[in-house]
Design a protein around this motif. Structure first.
Motif, PDB file in Angstrom:
ATOM      1  N   ILE A 131       0.847  -1.196   0.000  1.00 46.06           N
ATOM      2  CA  ILE A 131       0.000   0.000   0.000  1.00 46.06           C
ATOM      3  C   ILE A 131       0.879   1.241   0.000  1.00 46.06           C
ATOM      4  O   ILE A 131       1.798   1.364   0.823  1.00 46.06           O
ATOM      5  CB  ILE A 131      -0.941   0.023   1.223  1.00 46.06           C
ATOM      6  CG1 ILE A 131      -1.863  -1.200   1.215  1.00 46.06           C
ATOM      7  CG2 ILE A 131      -1.759   1.319   1.259  1.00 46.06           C
ATOM      8  CD1 ILE A 131      -2.688  -1.365   2.473  1.00 46.06           C
ATOM      9  N   THR A 132       0.586   2.175  -0.901  1.00 47.74           N
ATOM     10  CA  THR A 132       1.281   3.462  -0.956  1.00 47.74           C
ATOM     11  C   THR A 132       0.251   4.569  -0.830  1.00 47.74           C
ATOM     12  O   THR A 132      -0.764   4.564  -1.541  1.00 47.74           O
ATOM     13  CB  THR A 132       2.040   3.615  -2.290  1.00 47.74           C
ATOM     14  OG1 THR A 132       2.970   2.538  -2.427  1.00 47.74           O
ATOM     15  CG2 THR A 132       2.775   4.941  -2.338  1.00 47.74           C
ATOM     16  N   THR A 138       0.297  14.029 -10.897  1.00 44.64           N
ATOM     17  CA  THR A 138       0.305  14.753 -12.174  1.00 44.64           C
ATOM     18  C   THR A 138      -0.397  13.995 -13.293  1.00 44.64           C
ATOM     19  O   THR A 138      -0.686  14.565 -14.347  1.00 44.64           O
ATOM     20  CB  THR A 138       1.749  15.063 -12.590  1.00 44.64           C
ATOM     21  OG1 THR A 138       2.487  13.829 -12.674  1.00 44.64           O
ATOM     22  CG2 THR A 138       2.434  15.979 -11.569  1.00 44.64           C
ATOM     23  N   GLY A 139      -0.667  12.704 -13.080  1.00 46.71           N
ATOM     24  CA  GLY A 139      -1.340  11.945 -14.118  1.00 46.71           C
ATOM     25  C   GLY A 139      -1.658  10.531 -13.671  1.00 46.71           C
ATOM     26  O   GLY A 139      -1.085  10.020 -12.698  1.00 46.71           O
ATOM     27  N   ILE A 140      -2.608   9.918 -14.374  1.00 46.94           N
ATOM     28  CA  ILE A 140      -2.988   8.519 -14.141  1.00 46.94           C
ATOM     29  C   ILE A 140      -2.726   7.762 -15.434  1.00 46.94           C
ATOM     30  O   ILE A 140      -3.244   8.128 -16.501  1.00 46.94           O
ATOM     31  CB  ILE A 140      -4.474   8.371 -13.763  1.00 46.94           C
ATOM     32  CG1 ILE A 140      -4.835   9.277 -12.564  1.00 46.94           C
ATOM     33  CG2 ILE A 140      -4.802   6.911 -13.459  1.00 46.94           C
ATOM     34  CD1 ILE A 140      -4.246   8.872 -11.248  1.00 46.94           C
ATOM     35  N   ASP A 141      -1.912   6.714 -15.360  1.00 47.95           N
ATOM     36  CA  ASP A 141      -1.613   5.916 -16.544  1.00 47.95           C
ATOM     37  C   ASP A 141      -2.645   4.793 -16.664  1.00 47.95           C
ATOM     38  O   ASP A 141      -2.806   3.986 -15.742  1.00 47.95           O
ATOM     39  CB  ASP A 141      -0.198   5.330 -16.416  1.00 47.95           C
ATOM     40  CG  ASP A 141       0.241   4.627 -17.699  1.00 47.95           C
ATOM     41  OD1 ASP A 141      -0.429   4.821 -18.738  1.00 47.95           O
ATOM     42  OD2 ASP A 141       1.241   3.890 -17.659  1.00 47.95           O
ATOM     43  N   LYS A 193      -2.755   1.548 -14.450  1.00 51.55           N
ATOM     44  CA  LYS A 193      -1.428   0.935 -14.404  1.00 51.55           C
ATOM     45  C   LYS A 193      -0.477   1.652 -13.445  1.00 51.55           C
ATOM     46  O   LYS A 193       0.396   1.027 -12.845  1.00 51.55           O
ATOM     47  CB  LYS A 193      -0.801   0.921 -15.810  1.00 51.55           C
ATOM     48  CG  LYS A 193      -1.504  -0.022 -16.793  1.00 51.55           C
ATOM     49  CD  LYS A 193      -1.391  -1.471 -16.343  1.00 51.55           C
ATOM     50  CE  LYS A 193      -2.090  -2.414 -17.296  1.00 51.55           C
ATOM     51  NZ  LYS A 193      -2.036  -3.831 -16.830  1.00 51.55           N
ATOM     52  N   ALA A 194      -0.640   2.963 -13.313  1.00 50.34           N
ATOM     53  CA  ALA A 194       0.299   3.694 -12.464  1.00 50.34           C
ATOM     54  C   ALA A 194      -0.234   5.090 -12.164  1.00 50.34           C
ATOM     55  O   ALA A 194      -1.127   5.596 -12.846  1.00 50.34           O
ATOM     56  CB  ALA A 194       1.666   3.790 -13.146  1.00 50.34           C
ATOM     57  N   VAL A 195       0.365   5.692 -11.140  1.00 48.42           N
ATOM     58  CA  VAL A 195       0.123   7.089 -10.797  1.00 48.42           C
ATOM     59  C   VAL A 195       1.413   7.860 -11.051  1.00 48.42           C
ATOM     60  O   VAL A 195       2.476   7.495 -10.523  1.00 48.42           O
ATOM     61  CB  VAL A 195      -0.304   7.258  -9.328  1.00 48.42           C
ATOM     62  CG1 VAL A 195      -0.524   8.721  -8.993  1.00 48.42           C
ATOM     63  CG2 VAL A 195      -1.563   6.449  -9.047  1.00 48.42           C
ATOM     64  N   GLU A 211       3.711   2.343  -9.653  1.00 49.22           N
ATOM     65  CA  GLU A 211       2.933   1.296 -10.312  1.00 49.22           C
ATOM     66  C   GLU A 211       1.728   0.920  -9.447  1.00 49.22           C
ATOM     67  O   GLU A 211       1.816   0.913  -8.222  1.00 49.22           O
ATOM     68  CB  GLU A 211       3.798   0.055 -10.555  1.00 49.22           C
ATOM     69  CG  GLU A 211       5.034   0.304 -11.405  1.00 49.22           C
ATOM     70  CD  GLU A 211       4.697   0.642 -12.843  1.00 49.22           C
ATOM     71  OE1 GLU A 211       3.646   0.164 -13.329  1.00 49.22           O
ATOM     72  OE2 GLU A 211       5.462   1.380 -13.488  1.00 49.22           O
ATOM     73  N   ALA A 212       0.617   0.598 -10.089  1.00 48.91           N
ATOM     74  CA  ALA A 212      -0.617   0.324  -9.327  1.00 48.91           C
ATOM     75  C   ALA A 212      -1.511  -0.657 -10.069  1.00 48.91           C
ATOM     76  O   ALA A 212      -1.727  -0.523 -11.277  1.00 48.91           O
ATOM     77  CB  ALA A 212      -1.379   1.621  -9.074  1.00 48.91           C
TER      78      ALA A 212
END
Length: 809
Positions: free
Chosen positions: A30-31, A174-177, A184-186, A194-195
């Protein structure tokens, strides 16, 4: 659930609560990312006064608040409590408010919250600052109190860190991949995280995060006034931050809490102060934290004057400091929770007050790990808003209206005022001509009754039950006349707003629906079946109607947007099944009553016999030149038809049916009569009498479960629940007093103890008594058992009916 990389955006009380409960449930990767400092982040948590009034007319909000109280108590340490159990007082200064507090005390019994009605003198004994001369009484809830969210966050974060979680402050997203519709990531100012799963807990910044993911988060930041007084002489000896009960005086839209020797006073009385995200500074760019706007003293002049009347001691002091603190409002006043239908893995926990924060964190963790929360969250689901409600034009106005009415006395049939006429059926112009009284349902303008039927009131006057007081608000005797007339003759009902209309087709459509539902969907073409969808914990997600229109094509009617989004989520990305939402292009009319055969016979070539058209079958036919899908079935205890056609043909269909029904006294009738017919026929309703906390055996729908099916969602858990037996049973009651009608959510008592609560209630003219559906403890459900229902503080005798609740529509 397997270990997943989880990124939580926002380290306020909601984000930290969610991380805390995810950790407790075994998640380790968890982050938590926060744009401000840890943990006084500058969001709403940092300035919130922390008042926890648990009790509301919403069961889900009350439960979330109760769970928050328990969590904060558990996180308290000696000398550093996270919760002060000081109780609360809601003060009534008008007879109308006192009656509403009596109703609220009853709901407290329904939801398991102790709540007591007090006299003015008893209120003053609970808090000596109160002047009892100008009040009518109050409601006392002993378990309410003051939350200290930052203390709770400290302990939550330490626990979560000990299990491997990481927290990053001063880290801006700054963005959501997103790849192929899956997160996939923040992307952040500190790098890429990575998420597998992202949870947006960014508070009023949530819409900005949502934009990065292509997801609308329909909330409106609002500024809200809160002041601190100078020291009060009456509190000079206080050494604890809070010992006096919270006070809420909703008639003047103000509330109070003790802060050591001072008071904090908040007001909803002022003009709405909406705030745009572009107006909110980042942390460190202003004197105050980002969630605080400059105080506007002119807006607090009247609230201060009203506060002096209730607490005269304030005359000897004054205001030390005031703020306009920012927090979030939504179009319906409910939180925004769950996984977005648009992007897999993008979860939202937004528009949440400290009052419900830890409860939401717990429910979110259950939802993510187990596939469903233990508490029904349908009314909070982020997917409950169709596209029309995702327009800023809609949700900003409606959210501001929610702010303006937050302390009003709310009636269950009170219609919204703003953002109306968003969706209208093809019959709208005819309905207006007939004097329709409209409310809103799923954004549709839905007729409640028609003034054109006022002449029927005299015809049925000897039979009509006249409602009084609370029950007579937003009501007309025309409703009762329409109900009676439909039984004797026939009614034409606009059913466009009542269901979502989906077409599920393609290779594998049958197999998909078999997995989704509890009964056999492999029915002949042209047949209709009612079935259930269960979630992973075997609670009823919805009761749906399935019409097989071709070998691989099914027309499905589900309750609404939440249920439709859930169906879509069950579809694998590689599936060849196609789900089309036809709701906006298909309208629906119901012809219901004893004369429906005579009305429909000219349009139907077959006879209504075992060799012809039987109940539970659907056919495509023409009514003159209008193509319709016609379903012939039992509707609320009588035969009827539901007719579906395209919007361009809807108005003509209305006119043709009205003309064909004229010799048989067909009338256009409203939604309220239809609901009354449902209740009179002992038919339960999904979302009203049962929801996703209940299984089919608890609510009398076991006949819709085929345990011989190889598999369906929730089957294994359902077998376990069945073996354990029901926690509650949906039961039909009748009131002894033939003139008595209750409204819903009232507590049910047996031998002086609360044993359940009312779900639906109405008047059955066939019985000459009020009918009540209630969820009751199984041990009291015995035929002939005498119970009582509390209505505005008075108890009324009721008996259990021999018949169980039967769902026919």
């Amino acid at each position: 659930m397997k270990q997943k990389k989880i990124v939580i955006i926002g380290a306020g009380i909601v984000g930290c609560s969610t991380a805390y409960y995810l950790s407790k449930m075994g998640q380790q990767n968890i982050t938590v990312i926060e744009q401000g400092p840890l943990f006084e982040t500058g969001g709403s948590t940092s300035h919130a006064p922390g008042l926890v009034f648990q009790l509301s007319f919403s069961k889900v909000l009350t439960t979330l608040a109760s769970q928050t109280v328990e969590t904060f108590k558990d996180l308290s340490a000696e000398g550093q409590p996270s919760f002060y159990s000081v109780g609360s007082l809601e003060i009534a200064t008008t007879p109308e408010r006192l009656e509403d507090l009596k109703r609220k005390a009853g709901v407290g019994a329904s939801w398991g919250i102790e709540a007591l009605i007090l006299s003015p003198e008893e209120c003053a004994k609970k808090c000596s600052l109160i002047n009892p001369d100008n009040i009518c009484g109050g409601l006392y809830v002993p378990s309410d109190g003051v939350a200290k969210p930052l203390r709770a966050i400290d302990k939550m974060a330490n626990f979560t860190k000990s299990l491997g979680a990481k927290f990053y402050g001063h880290t801006e997203v700054t963005g959501i991949d997103i790849v192929d519709g899956q997160v996939k990531a923040v992307e952040t100012s500190a790098g890429r995280f990575e998420a597998d799963l992202i949870i947006c807990c960014a508070g009023f910044w949530g819409p900005r995060i949502g934009e990065m993911a292509g997801v609308t988060i329909p909330l409106q930041p609002m500024a809200h006034q809160y002041v601190f007084t100078n020291d009060l002489q009456e509190l000079a000896d206080e050494t604890e931050e809070a010992t006096a009960p919270l006070i809420r005086q909703q008639d003047d839209a103000i509330y109070f809490r003790q802060v050591f020797n001072r008071l904090g006073i908040g007001s909803y009385q002022h003009r709405p102060l909406p705030v745009e995200l572009s107006e909110i500074t980042k942390y460190g760019e202003a004197k105050e934290m980002p969630s605080v706007k400059p105080f506007t003293p002119e807006d607090f002049e009247k609230p201060w004057h009203d506060a002096l009347k209730l607490i005269p001691a304030l005359k000897q002091t004054g205001m030390k400091k005031g703020i306009n603190g920012i927090f979030s409002f939504t179009p319906d006043g409910m939180p925004l929770l769950g996984e977005s239908q648009k992007v897999r893995g993008f979860w939202v926990a937004e528009a949440i007050w400290v009052t419900h924060s830890a409860g939401v964190g717990k429910a979110m963790a259950e939802w993510i790990v187990n596939g469903a929360p233990n508490l029904d969250l349908e009314l909070c689901d982020i997917n409950r808003f169709d596209t029309y409600a995702q327009s800023p034009t809609y949700f900003k106005k409606r959210s501001i209206e929610q702010y303006e009415k937050v302390y009003d006395i709310h009636h269950p049939f009170m219609p919204p005022e703003t953002s109306r006429d968003m969706r209208v059926s093809p019959y709208y112009m005819r309905q207006k001509t007939l004097g329709a009284y409209f409310s809103e349902r799923s954004g549709w303008e839905q007729p409640q009754w028609y003034e054109a039927n006022d002449s029927l009131v005299a015809k049925y006057e000897k039979h009509i039950l006249k409602r009084e007081g609370w029950a007579a608000q937003y009501w007309s005797p025309v409703i009762e006349a329409e109900q009676l007339h439909t039984r004797q003759y026939a009614g034409l009902y606009d059913m466009t707003a009542t269901k979502k209309r989906l077409e599920i087709s393609g290779e594998g459509a049958l197999e998909f629906l078999q997995k989704l539902t509890t009964s056999n969907i492999d029915i002949p073409v042209g047949h209709v079946t009612d079935t259930l969808m269960l979630h992973e914990l075997a609670g009823i997600k919805d009761r749906i109607r399935v019409i097989r229109t071709a070998a691989s094509t099914f027309f499905v009617l589900c309750t609404g947007a939440v249920e439709a989004s859930w169906i879509n989520k069950q579809l694998q990305a590689s599936s060849r099944v196609l789900i089309q939402d036809l709701t906006a292009g298909i309208c629906s009319l119901g012809v219901i009553g004893s004369k429906t055969k005579e009305i429909m016979q000219p349009f139907v070539s077959e006879s209504f016999t075992s060799e012809g058209w039987v109940l539970g079958k659907a056919k495509e036919l023409f009514i003159e030149n209008v193509p319709v899908l016609a379903v012939y079935d039992s509707y609320f205890g009588t035969e009827g038809w539901e007719l579906f056609t395209t919007f361009d043909q809807g108005l003509l269909l209305w006119d043709l049916l009205i003309e064909a029904g004229r010799p048989h006294q067909l009338i256009a009738a409203g939604d309220r009569a239809l609901e009354n017919l449902r209740i009179e026929s002992l038919s339960s309703r999904s979302g009203k009498d049962f929801w996703s906390e209940h299984d089919p055996y608890e609510v009398g729908l076991y006949h819709m479960v085929d345990l011989n099916k190889p598999a369906f969602i929730g089957k294994d858990t359902l077998l376990v629940r069945k073996a354990k037996g029901p926690k509650l049973l949906l039961t039909t009651l009748v009131l002894d007093d033939p003139s008595m009608v209750v409204m819903g959510y009232e507590p049910v008592f047996h031998t002086g103890k609360t044993v359940g609560f009312v779900t639906s209630a109405g008047y059955a003219y066939s019985l000459g008594k009020g009918v009540v559906y209630a969820l009751l403890l199984p041990e009291v459900v015995k035929e002939g058992n005498v119970l009582s229902i509390e209505y505005f503080g008075q108890r009324h005798r009721a008996k259990i009916l021999a018949q169980s609740v039967v769902v026919s529509q």
